[in-house]
Design a protein around this motif. Structure first.
Motif, mmCIF file in Angstrom:
data_model
loop_
_atom_site.group_PDB
_atom_site.id
_atom_site.type_symbol
_atom_site.label_atom_id
_atom_site.label_comp_id
_atom_site.label_asym_id
_atom_site.label_seq_id
_atom_site.Cartn_x
_atom_site.Cartn_y
_atom_site.Cartn_z
ATOM 1 N N THR A 36 37.127 41.944 33.688
ATOM 2 C CA THR A 36 37.796 40.722 34.116
ATOM 3 C C THR A 36 38.153 39.933 32.881
ATOM 4 N N PRO A 50 33.507 41.758 39.003
ATOM 5 C CA PRO A 50 34.309 42.853 39.553
ATOM 6 C C PRO A 50 35.357 43.316 38.547
ATOM 7 N N ASP A 51 35.705 44.583 38.629
ATOM 8 C CA ASP A 51 36.718 45.142 37.740
ATOM 9 C C ASP A 51 38.046 45.176 38.482
ATOM 10 N N ASN A 52 38.689 44.000 38.584
ATOM 11 C CA ASN A 52 39.965 43.978 39.292
ATOM 12 C C ASN A 52 41.125 43.529 38.406
ATOM 13 N N THR A 54 41.846 40.758 37.033
ATOM 14 C CA THR A 54 42.314 39.390 37.235
ATOM 15 C C THR A 54 42.117 38.563 35.977
ATOM 16 N N ALA A 74 47.685 45.000 43.142
ATOM 17 C CA ALA A 74 46.365 44.659 43.672
ATOM 18 C C ALA A 74 46.460 44.411 45.175
ATOM 19 N N ASP A 125 34.992 38.112 43.961
ATOM 20 C CA ASP A 125 36.356 38.623 44.117
ATOM 21 C C ASP A 125 37.343 37.535 44.545
ATOM 22 N N VAL A 189 40.652 39.387 45.826
ATOM 23 C CA VAL A 189 41.359 40.561 45.323
ATOM 24 C C VAL A 189 40.389 41.735 45.301
ATOM 25 N N PHE A 190 40.834 42.863 45.856
ATOM 26 C CA PHE A 190 39.991 44.065 45.858
ATOM 27 C C PHE A 190 39.914 44.643 44.449
ATOM 28 N N PRO A 191 38.749 45.201 44.082
ATOM 29 C CA PRO A 191 38.630 45.852 42.772
ATOM 30 C C PRO A 191 39.579 47.036 42.652
ATOM 31 N N LYS A 192 39.936 47.370 41.407
ATOM 32 C CA LYS A 192 40.791 48.527 41.169
ATOM 33 C C LYS A 192 40.058 49.792 41.594
#
Length: 193
Positions: A36, A50-52, A54, A74, A125, A189-192
C-alpha cells in the motif's frame, strides 16, 4: 467573442487546478508499506495492510486522507447507507434505544465491518466514507461531530488499523428514523489477485 474568452478562461482554470493537484502529489514522497502506498512525509509503522495498490495522500497530521488513488482494474464494494443498530427496543428515549452520536456511529461502523468481513474484506480495505449526521437535541440541537470523530478513531487511524480513508461528513435535516443521529456509507477496494 465573449463566450470564447469565458471558455478559454474556464479551460485554463481547470488545467491549472489539475497541474496544481499533480504537483502537490508529486511533491510528497510516497511511502510504500507492504504493497500500500501512502503519500506523506512520515508514516506510523503499518502492519498487515492489504495489498491493493491504493495510494492515500494528504496532510499526514490529519485523521483522514485528502484523497485516494485506486489502481486501474480494482474491484470495489459499496455499502448502502448503514444505520445504527437497536440497543434497547423498549427504551423510552433515543439514547436508550440507539445511543448518542458516538454510540450510534460505533454501532454503524461495526455493522459495516461485519458486511466487509462477509465479503472477505476488512476495515483496512476501506478507501472512502460518507457520513450523514442529524442534530442532537442533547447537544443543544447541534451536530455532534466530536462524537462521530471519536467513533471513527476506534476503527481508523489507530494502531490496529492505520488506514485513513478519504471522508465526507454531511449535516442533514433528518434521516428516515427520527431516532437515528448518523448514517454511513463505505467504499472498499478488494486486494489484488
Amino acid at each position: 467573442m465573449m463566450n470564447k474568452k469565458i471558455k478559454s478562461l474556464t479551460l485554463a482554470a481547470v488545467l491549472m487546478t489539475s497541474l496544481s493537484a499533480t504537483a502537490y502529489a508529486a511533491d510528497k514522497a510516497p511511502i510504500v508499506v507492504q504493497g500500500t502506498v501512502s503519500v506523506a512525509e512520515s508514516a506510523p509503522a503499518q502492519a498487515a495492510l492489504p495489498d491493493n495498490g491504493t495510494v492515500f495522500y494528504g496532510n499526514p497530521s490529519s485523521s483522514i486522507s485528502g484523497g485516494v488513488i485506486v489502481p486501474e482494474g480494482a474491484a470495489y464494494l459499496y455499502t448502502s447507507g448503514t444505520v445504527p443498530p437497536v440497543l434497547n427496543k423498549e427504551g423510552k428515549t433515543v439514547y436508550e434505544r440507539y445511543g448518542d452520536t458516538k454510540t450510534q456511529a460505533a454501532g454503524v461502523l461495526a455493522s459495516i465491518e461485519k458486511q466487509l468481513e462477509e465479503q472477505g474484506l476488512s476495515m483496512k480495505d476501506v478507501v472512502y466514507l460518507r457520513a450523514y449526521l442529524t442534530a442532537d437535541a442533547a447537544k443543544e440541537g447541534k451536530f455532534d461531530y466530536a462524537g462521530w470523530n471519536e467513533a471513527y478513531g476506534e476503527f481508523f487511524n489507530n494502531d490496529k488499523n492505520p488506514i485513513k480513508p478519504a471522508r465526507s461528513t454531511v449535516g442533514v435535516a433528518s434521516l428516515v428514523s427520527s431516532d437515528w443521529l448518523i448514517e454511513i456509507e463505505a467504499v472498499a477496494v478488494f486486494p489484488k489477485k
